[in-house]
Design a protein around this motif. Sequence first.
Motif, PDB file in Angstrom:
ATOM      1  N   SER A 118       0.815  -1.212   0.000  1.00  0.00           N
ATOM      2  CA  SER A 118       0.000   0.000   0.000  1.00  0.00           C
ATOM      3  C   SER A 118       0.853   1.267   0.000  1.00  0.00           C
ATOM      4  CB  SER A 118      -0.919   0.016   1.215  1.00  0.00           C
ATOM      5  OG  SER A 118      -0.181   0.274   2.401  1.00  0.00           O
ATOM      6  N   GLU A 119       2.045   1.189   0.590  1.00  0.00           N
ATOM      7  CA  GLU A 119       2.986   2.320   0.665  1.00  0.00           C
ATOM      8  C   GLU A 119       2.334   3.555   1.290  1.00  0.00           C
ATOM      9  OE1 GLU A 119       4.546   2.938  -3.248  1.00  0.00           O
ATOM     10  OE2 GLU A 119       5.893   1.201  -3.107  1.00  0.00           O
ATOM     11  N   ARG A 120       1.345   3.318   2.160  1.00  0.00           N
ATOM     12  CA  ARG A 120       0.638   4.445   2.775  1.00  0.00           C
ATOM     13  C   ARG A 120       1.202   4.809   4.140  1.00  0.00           C
ATOM     14  NH1 ARG A 120      -5.728   3.825   2.423  1.00  0.00           N
ATOM     15  NH2 ARG A 120      -5.486   5.894   3.367  1.00  0.00           N
ATOM     16  N   HIS A 121       2.038   3.939   4.679  1.00  0.00           N
ATOM     17  CA  HIS A 121       2.506   4.168   6.046  1.00  0.00           C
ATOM     18  C   HIS A 121       4.019   4.003   6.126  1.00  0.00           C
ATOM     19  CE1 HIS A 121      -1.682   4.081   7.167  1.00  0.00           C
ATOM     20  NE2 HIS A 121      -1.799   2.892   6.610  1.00  0.00           N
ATOM     21  N   SER A 122       4.647   4.911   6.827  1.00  0.00           N
ATOM     22  CA  SER A 122       6.090   4.851   7.018  1.00  0.00           C
ATOM     23  C   SER A 122       6.434   3.832   8.097  1.00  0.00           C
ATOM     24  CB  SER A 122       6.615   6.223   7.434  1.00  0.00           C
ATOM     25  OG  SER A 122       6.094   6.571   8.700  1.00  0.00           O
ATOM     26  N   ASN A 123       7.691   3.457   8.146  1.00  0.00           N
ATOM     27  CA  ASN A 123       8.150   2.546   9.195  1.00  0.00           C
ATOM     28  C   ASN A 123       7.920   3.144  10.577  1.00  0.00           C
ATOM     29  OD1 ASN A 123       9.137  -0.068   8.474  1.00  0.00           O
ATOM     30  ND2 ASN A 123      10.769   0.919   7.293  1.00  0.00           N
ATOM     31  N   SER A 124       8.128   4.448  10.686  1.00  0.00           N
ATOM     32  CA  SER A 124       7.958   5.088  11.995  1.00  0.00           C
ATOM     33  C   SER A 124       6.516   4.947  12.482  1.00  0.00           C
ATOM     34  CB  SER A 124       8.358   6.561  11.935  1.00  0.00           C
ATOM     35  OG  SER A 124       7.555   7.256  10.998  1.00  0.00           O
ATOM     36  N   SER A 125       5.539   5.133  11.554  1.00  0.00           N
ATOM     37  CA  SER A 125       4.137   5.022  11.962  1.00  0.00           C
ATOM     38  C   SER A 125       3.771   3.578  12.293  1.00  0.00           C
ATOM     39  CB  SER A 125       3.222   5.562  10.854  1.00  0.00           C
ATOM     40  OG  SER A 125       3.316   4.759   9.688  1.00  0.00           O
ATOM     41  N   THR A 129       2.542   2.246  15.927  1.00  0.00           N
ATOM     42  CA  THR A 129       1.268   1.538  16.079  1.00  0.00           C
ATOM     43  C   THR A 129       1.461   0.200  16.780  1.00  0.00           C
ATOM     44  OG1 THR A 129       0.450   2.580  14.055  1.00  0.00           O
ATOM     45  CG2 THR A 129      -0.735   0.642  14.836  1.00  0.00           C
ATOM     46  N   ILE A 130       2.506  -0.523  16.377  1.00  0.00           N
ATOM     47  CA  ILE A 130       2.781  -1.821  17.011  1.00  0.00           C
ATOM     48  C   ILE A 130       3.019  -1.635  18.508  1.00  0.00           C
ATOM     49  CG2 ILE A 130       4.434  -3.733  17.168  1.00  0.00           C
ATOM     50  CD1 ILE A 130       4.846  -3.481  14.150  1.00  0.00           C
ATOM     51  N   SER A 131       3.792  -0.624  18.857  1.00  0.00           N
ATOM     52  CA  SER A 131       4.128  -0.418  20.269  1.00  0.00           C
ATOM     53  C   SER A 131       2.893  -0.032  21.081  1.00  0.00           C
ATOM     54  CB  SER A 131       5.209   0.656  20.406  1.00  0.00           C
ATOM     55  OG  SER A 131       4.724   1.911  19.981  1.00  0.00           O
ATOM     56  N   VAL A 132       1.948   0.709  20.458  1.00  0.00           N
ATOM     57  CA  VAL A 132       0.721   1.092  21.154  1.00  0.00           C
ATOM     58  C   VAL A 132      -0.222  -0.100  21.257  1.00  0.00           C
ATOM     59  CG1 VAL A 132      -1.374   2.510  20.993  1.00  0.00           C
ATOM     60  CG2 VAL A 132       0.871   3.511  20.492  1.00  0.00           C
ATOM     61  N   TRP A 133      -0.233  -0.899  20.192  1.00  0.00           N
ATOM     62  CA  TRP A 133      -1.160  -2.038  20.085  1.00  0.00           C
ATOM     63  C   TRP A 133      -0.908  -3.081  21.167  1.00  0.00           C
ATOM     64  CZ3 TRP A 133       0.718  -6.725  17.287  1.00  0.00           C
ATOM     65  CH2 TRP A 133      -0.252  -7.725  17.238  1.00  0.00           C
ATOM     66  N   ILE A 143       6.080 -10.127  14.774  1.00  0.00           N
ATOM     67  CA  ILE A 143       5.423  -9.309  13.755  1.00  0.00           C
ATOM     68  C   ILE A 143       6.460  -8.514  12.961  1.00  0.00           C
ATOM     69  CG2 ILE A 143       3.905  -7.315  13.393  1.00  0.00           C
ATOM     70  CD1 ILE A 143       2.397  -9.864  13.875  1.00  0.00           C
ATOM     71  N   VAL A 144       7.444  -7.943  13.645  1.00  0.00           N
ATOM     72  CA  VAL A 144       8.480  -7.157  12.959  1.00  0.00           C
ATOM     73  C   VAL A 144       9.331  -8.062  12.074  1.00  0.00           C
ATOM     74  CG1 VAL A 144      10.504  -5.689  13.280  1.00  0.00           C
ATOM     75  CG2 VAL A 144       8.506  -5.369  14.726  1.00  0.00           C
ATOM     76  N   ASP A 145       9.626  -9.284  12.548  1.00  0.00           N
ATOM     77  CA  ASP A 145      10.301 -10.270  11.721  1.00  0.00           C
ATOM     78  C   ASP A 145       9.559 -10.445  10.399  1.00  0.00           C
ATOM     79  OD1 ASP A 145      12.716 -11.446  12.314  1.00  0.00           O
ATOM     80  OD2 ASP A 145      11.901 -12.992  13.607  1.00  0.00           O
ATOM     81  N   MET A 146       8.254 -10.621  10.514  1.00  0.00           N
ATOM     82  CA  MET A 146       7.422 -10.844   9.335  1.00  0.00           C
ATOM     83  C   MET A 146       7.347  -9.596   8.460  1.00  0.00           C
ATOM     84  SD  MET A 146       4.437 -12.918  11.295  1.00  0.00           S
ATOM     85  CE  MET A 146       3.445 -13.273   9.866  1.00  0.00           C
ATOM     86  N   LEU A 147       7.348  -8.426   9.094  1.00  0.00           N
ATOM     87  CA  LEU A 147       7.304  -7.162   8.351  1.00  0.00           C
ATOM     88  C   LEU A 147       8.550  -7.020   7.476  1.00  0.00           C
ATOM     89  CD1 LEU A 147       6.026  -4.331   7.860  1.00  0.00           C
ATOM     90  CD2 LEU A 147       7.388  -3.524   9.802  1.00  0.00           C
ATOM     91  N   ILE A 148       9.715  -7.284   8.057  1.00  0.00           N
ATOM     92  CA  ILE A 148      10.972  -7.200   7.303  1.00  0.00           C
ATOM     93  C   ILE A 148      10.947  -8.179   6.134  1.00  0.00           C
ATOM     94  CG2 ILE A 148      13.467  -7.650   7.419  1.00  0.00           C
ATOM     95  CD1 ILE A 148      13.343  -6.588  10.337  1.00  0.00           C
ATOM     96  N   LEU A 149      10.448  -9.390   6.399  1.00  0.00           N
ATOM     97  CA  LEU A 149      10.348 -10.404   5.357  1.00  0.00           C
ATOM     98  C   LEU A 149       9.420  -9.935   4.236  1.00  0.00           C
ATOM     99  CD1 LEU A 149      11.586 -13.194   4.937  1.00  0.00           C
ATOM    100  CD2 LEU A 149       9.559 -14.187   5.965  1.00  0.00           C
TER     101      LEU A 149
END
Length: 603
Positions: A118-125, A129-133, A143-149
Amino acid sequence: MNVQSCFQSLKRANRCQKTLISTIDPSSGVSLLGNVPETPLRFFSSLDSSHTSFISDGYHISRVSELVSKQHWSELKTIVRETNPNRFLQLLFESEVDAEIVLRYGEIRAQLHALVKSERHSNSSIFHTISVWSDRFCSNSIIVDMLILAYVKNSKTDSAFEAFERAGDYRFKLSVLSCNPMLNALVKEGKIGIAETAYKEMIRRRIAPNLITFNTVINGLCKAGKLQKAGDLVEDMKAWGCSPSVITYNTLIDGHCKMGRVGKMYKADVLLKEMVSKNIFPNEITFNILIDGYCKDENVSAAMKLFEEMQRQDLKPNVVTYNSLINGLCNQGRLDEALSLQDGMLGSNVKPNVVTYNALVNGFSKKGMLKEARVLLDDIAKQNMAPNVITFNTLIDAYCKVGKMGEAIALRGLMFDREVCPDISTYNCLIAGFCREGNMEGASNLLNEMGDKGVRADLVTYNILVGALCRDGESRKAVRLLNEMFEMGLSPSHVTYNTLVDGFCREGNLKAALNMRMRMEKEGRRANVVTYNVLIRGLCLKGKLEEANGLLNEMLEKGLIPNRITYEIVREEMMEKGFVPDIDGHLCSKKPHQRVPLQALEF
């Protein structure tokens, strides 16, 4: 590993949903989720409370655990269809299954792939979100492992590395499941420095590397010519309890064969002996690398010995093996041996490919046997193969060098007929051929054609044209081409400058020649032995023997080693004219084993 405690993280669903909807991207101040349609970032939010009874049902949790453990993905799809996919993710994280298995599940991967695409969200956002979630460290790390993959699989290597760095900032514990693919992608894209940084950071964070990690980084370092560092990594492997494999040694040997300097094949042979001493036996790839290395090092005899040893070890040579040897023999003018080897190749039921034919076309061309080379070109089609641009360029270059420009141009036409697009090498061969004949109009027409077809002139093109103008006594016009090179973003080579210096010397314009030497050094090219030879000869031809002697001393002071041409100039232009050069006690070389006084040599 068992990550029971890691999969307890998707609780507080309604509270989490409210938090996420009001989440603000800290980098932009813009709401990520509020008042927008469903987006991939919803993966981290909106756990529908209507399925609470389903999730709380221990039977379903245990059933999911069982299916995931057994990797029965098709049966899992049935459960996914019965409930909200995000609910199903919660079920996964509450089950007692290995993280590595969970990472394989397509539904989770699909959600993250959609997020990345989607390229709608930066890594920072995303990280915010993950940290708040969730405050559950381990599940977030997965989840971050999977995100990098997901970034890697979508060819977003820079974003993958950025996520890797941010994971360190958030102290998420990553694994080789994401780090290895990221390293591999960085190496493939030639970003060796970043790959090296990522590897060092993995070690700092105690992300345990495995054999694939080490082999990937070693491959990158070898490609970058950092052979010492690549070798040092083998010692790191031992510290992490990894043993080098045949792939490790093949990579190191290949690095030395392709990127090594003087004595490169000696170092490659040392590595071969080292791997054998560790009971790691060379395979076909090992032998192919060494055979090709020796052939390119012009030591075909050593390559043939390896070829024989390979067969003694019951390893079958393949088309790559034969192509290296045939090419090596052809480059040394040993065409009969190359043809004999081709016969052996056919006898071993190894089918030649276009690379084999290209090597033989080159062999015939070097021998001046252009009719035979042309017949071979036709034979390629009879073997249900298509000649490529290298086939045509080899033959075109041979025709151009013997002045058969008509045949060369006809072959260029045949390329178009066979739908093989001429490249810059094709045009350079033809332009050089026309320039040798003094046909600058023909060369100019080809340059215009290049422009029409979008083929950009390179350094070789300009060097050919500069040489042609200088030979015709048009060195000042050639200087315009030098200026044009800079405008085109090309960096002139020593050949470019030395050709201009020689052109001015031939015209008797020593002032312009010396000025060109000054410009050369100002633009970052130090004068080499060829530069000094050209200037010394030019001064001698003008009768300025003392100045020539001064340049000879200057060359020696700079540690440059005179070559055969230097000695010929001293003998023919100085000593035979009664001038004995005074070299102020300088030696031909500052290296101990090369200390031979110039005046002691017999001319």
